[in-house]
Each structure stands twice: as structure tokens, then as C-alpha cells.
Design an enzyme around this catalytic site. Structure first.
Site, short mmCIF file in Angstrom:
data_model
loop_
_atom_site.label_atom_id
_atom_site.label_comp_id
_atom_site.label_asym_id
_atom_site.label_seq_id
_atom_site.Cartn_x
_atom_site.Cartn_y
_atom_site.Cartn_z
CG ASN A 219 -1.55 8.46 -3.62
OD1 ASN A 219 -1.53 9.67 -4.05
ND2 ASN A 219 -1.62 7.86 -2.26
CE LYS A 297 15.47 -4.57 -8.13
NZ LYS A 297 16.16 -4.42 -9.27
#
Ligand code: C5P
Length: 421
Positions: A219, A297
């Protein structure tokens, strides 16, 4: 003004203000005014480079004394020689302190008036650095700053934010008001102040919840409010531990810092730091984390030319689970701090949701800020808070986060008996 603050000023201080070369030199003119407002006597020494930014006449008018800039000025030496000037000072404050002046002082140079004075004086040295953020992060500058701090220099800042050079990061001169407040605070002998003897635990910054080795859920919290609270608590005499999520902020003076990344790590660090007298949860902790962190990934499916619309538009579903609610866990802990304070970032009905959080999380106060108001909250240097506790509420700011942090602690001390030892 709080009684404790009213007692404090810079009365009796003779401040030798060294101004070195950088665009922030213009703020040093304002600093002279603020220092004199706080009852300090001020004399200004300019480096040769500083004089290119702001003229001596400005500083002479504001300080009420002739300005010195050269070791070789016979008239000035006849009035008050440089050795006398160094002896006169009770404090030497260099603001802005450029990378060059910091390097000179770290290595004991004496090739201009300011560096010579610094070698002669026995007064407390305070540095308020200002420079490009890459110069600040350069290992040479960091090593020089560390050397000076080890020798007892006080460091104020630098602040983080947009810079005159167009870049962004740490290197801004701390605002003159905040420099004066830090100087006043440092006059209070350690172990004194209204939070003396109290252990204060502060969480700050975001948490990053890893999806795979390259991606995370995070955030926009910058950590500035929490860092300002840790700094203010230390200034008020507390023994401060700061648990910091991933942020690029320097550790406030006198604060013990623990760096973490994920909410679970922040929770472990906070619970391990108990017992504490006061906990302030200023971190923007993620409410959810990926159920699993992929070791490789995560790849998107490779679609060929003939793929149908459904395959092209197929999304990715993330499996998320709740993170621990650190604030609620601390409030329910057998070693609960006497005072537990939460933060709340709200977009809707501020008072209603803050009061609901006060009850549900069983905390003593909630400091709420409205997200999306310009100049407040996430990733900026100022803030405004609505503070709620069982017996009342108060508004703080808008003001710098440094000021709001200090005001919040003084408000808690004033209104919540649990904040007092
Ligand atoms: O419920 P909400 O997330 O708005 O509450 C914010 C307060 O709760 C902040 O003080 C924050 O630090 C804390 N919090 C926490 N752990 C979480 C989520 C929020 O400590 N997982």
C-alpha cells in the site's frame, strides 16, 4: 500550549549558525527569525558558497549582528576574533549542512572560517543536512555523518520529499520550525521529559505481502507519520522501539529500529517487544496476504494467435487469507501496554468507523485521518487527525507530521491518564 512546552525555549543559548552552500540556504534566513523568536542569540557565519545563494545583508538584518564569512577579514577579527567567536557559542548549528561541509568536519579540515570554528569550539554541534538524495545516500556521506554522530553531533533530518533538483527522496532541509523544536527538545536532559521512563512501541509504514519472488501486495503508506511519532516520543523522553515496514526513511535519533516486511513479521516483532507501556499502531498493515507465496515467478499462460476470447480474457484469481490483527492482538495480550492507540485511514464516515474500531479492537484511542484530502495522510509531509477516545474527541492539524505527532502525544498525556506513568 502544554505547561511542559511553555517552560521550554532557547533562552540563554548563543547559537553560531553556519550556513553552507545549497539552495536550502534561503530557509536559513527564516531559521534565524525562528531561533530569535525562541529567545536565542544568533550570529551567522556563511561559507563562500552560501553567499552565492543568500547575501550577508539578509542575515545581518535578521540576526542583528555582522555576518562573518572569511578567516582573513582584519576588521572582523579585530571586533571578535574567530577563536573568541568559537568560545562565545553555546551551540553550533549548521543549516543547511552540505555534503562538502559534512565531509570537511568529519575529516577535521580547517581551510575556511566555518570549518576552523568547528575545530576550535567545544559547543554542541548540530547538523541539518540538505543535499541531493543521491549525495545523501552516497557511502562517503553516510560514513561522514556516522563519524560525526559518533563524536556526539546532533543530526536533524534530512526530510524526505521532492527536491529543488526535481528528484525525490531524503535530502530536504528540515523546516525551520521543526529545527527549533528539535533544538529545544535536545536541551531537556535525557531521562527527563513527560514520557521519561516509559517504553513506547510504534509501528510504521506499509507491509509487503509477497506473491512470488518479484511481486507483492502493498500500500502507499510512506511511514512518515509513524517515524514522526517515534521521533516525538524520544524527544519527550521515552525509550522508543520502532517497528518499520519497508520504507526509505532515516532512523530518528535515539530510537531502536526493527525492520520487517510482512504483517506476520510485524506481528512477531511487536509481540516480542512486549512488555511496553504504550503501543501506537501507525503502520498500514495489510489485511490480507496470499495463502501461499510462489517460489518461482508466476507466469501468465502463453496464448497463440488462434486463442478464443474466453482464454484471452481469463483472469488470475488470488487466494488470500487474513493477516493477524496486530493492534487487536496487542490490546488482548496478557502483557497489554497501559495505553494502546490505533490509527485509521477512512474515506467514509470518519467518526462512526473510528468509534466502532475503538470498541471492536478494545483500544484506548483511535487517530483517524481522511484519505484523499489534499496535503493529508499518505505519502506527504503534513497531516490532520481526528482523535477519538471513550471520553471525548479532538482535532489535530493540519500541520507537519512532526507537529501532529508531538501534539498527539501531548494530547494523550493530557487527556488519557493511562498515558502517564
Ligand atoms: O481496521 P483497520 O485496518 O482500519 O485498523 C487500522 C489500525 O489497525 C491501525 O492502527 C493498524 O496499525 C492496525 N492494524 C493491525 N493489523 C492489521 C490491520 C490493521 O495492527 N492486520
Amino acid at each position: 500550549m502544554n505547561e511542559f512546552e511553555a517552560k521550554r525555549s532557547l533562552a540563554g543559548e548563543r547559537i553560531l549558525l553556519g550556513v553552507s552552500g545549497g539552495i536550502a540556504a534561503y530557509k536559513a534566513a527564516e531559521l534565524v527569525r525562528r531561533l530569535r523568536d525562541a529567545d536565542a542569540e544568533v550570529r551567522v557565519v556563511l561559507t563562500e558558497a552560501a553567499a552565492h545563494f543568500v547575501g550577508a545583508a539578509t542575515f545581518q538584518a535578521l540576526s542583528g549582528h555582522p555576518v562573518r564569512s572569511s578567516l582573513w577579514d582584519p576588521a572582523a577579527e579585530a571586533a571578535m576574533g574567530h577563536i573568541e567567536l568559537a568560545r562565545w557559542a553555546t551551540r553550533v548549528v549548521i543549516a543547511p549542512a552540505s555534503a562538502d561541509v559534512i565531509a570537511k568536519l568529519a575529516h577535521g579540515h580547517a581551510n575556511d572560517l566555518l570549518s576552523t570554528l568547528c575545530l576550535v569550539t567545544t559547543a554542541q554541534l548540530t547538523l541539518a543536512p540538505a543535499m541531493n538524495n543521491r549525495m545523501w545516500w552516497h557511502p562517503a556521506t553516510q560514513a561522514n555523518v556516522a563519524t560525526l554522530c559518533e563524536r556526539g553531533a546532533q543530526l536533524i533530518g534530512p526530510d524526505d520529499g521532492s527536491q529543488a533538483c526535481g528528484e525525490f527522496g531524503p535530502g530536504r532541509l528540515v523546516e525551520p520550525d521543526a529545527i527549533v523544536r528539535a533544538l529545544i527538545a535536545s536541551r531537556v536532559p535525557s531521562g527527563s521529559g513527560p514520557l521519561a521512563g516509559q517504553r513506547v512501541l510504534v509501528s510504521a509504514g506499509p507491509t509487503y505481502e509477497d506473491l512470488d519472488p518479484v511481486r507483492y501486495l502493498g500500500n502507499r503508506s510512506s511511514g512518515k507519520m509513524g517515524f514522526a511519532l517515534a521521533a516525538a516520543a524520544a524527544e519527550l523522553g521515552a525509550d522508543v522501539t520502532l517497528i518499520a515496514g519497508p520504507v526509505a526513511l532515516p532512523t530518528p535519533a535515539g530510537v531502536r529500529r526493527i525492520d520487517v516486511r510482512r504483517a506476520v513479521e510485524m506481528c512477531d516483532a511487536a509481540l516480542s517487544a512486549l512488555p511496553q507501556d504504550i503501543y501506537i499502531g501507525a503502520a498500514a498493515v495489510a489485511d490480507y496476504m496470499p495463502a501461499r507465496t510462489a517460489t518461482d515467478k508466476i507466469k501468465k499462460p502463453i496464448l497463440d494467435q488462434g486463442s478464443d476470447a474466453a482464454s484471452r480474457n481469463s483472469g488470475l484469481t488470488l487466494d488470500l487469507v487474513r493477516t493477524p490483527d496486530i493492534l487487536a492482538e496487542i490490546a488482548a495480550h496478557p502483557q497489554r501496554p497501559r495505553l494502546v492507540v490505533g490509527f485509521a485511514a477512512e474515506t467514509g464516515n470518519l467518526a462512526e468507523s473510528a468509534r466502532e474500531k475503538l470498541q471492536r479492537k478494545r483500544v484506548d484511542a483511535i487517530a483517524a485521518n481522511r484519505v484523499g484530502v489534499e496535503g493529508c495522510g499518505f505519502d506527504c509531509d503534513s497531516n490532520a487527525l481526528s482523535v477519538f477516545w471513550a471520553g471525548g474527541e479532538a482535532e489535530l492539524g493540519p500541520a507537519s507530521k512532526t507537529q501532529v505527532a508531538r501534539d498527539l502525544l501531548l494530547l494523550l498525556l493530557d487527556r488519557l491518564p493511562a498515558a502517564r506513568a
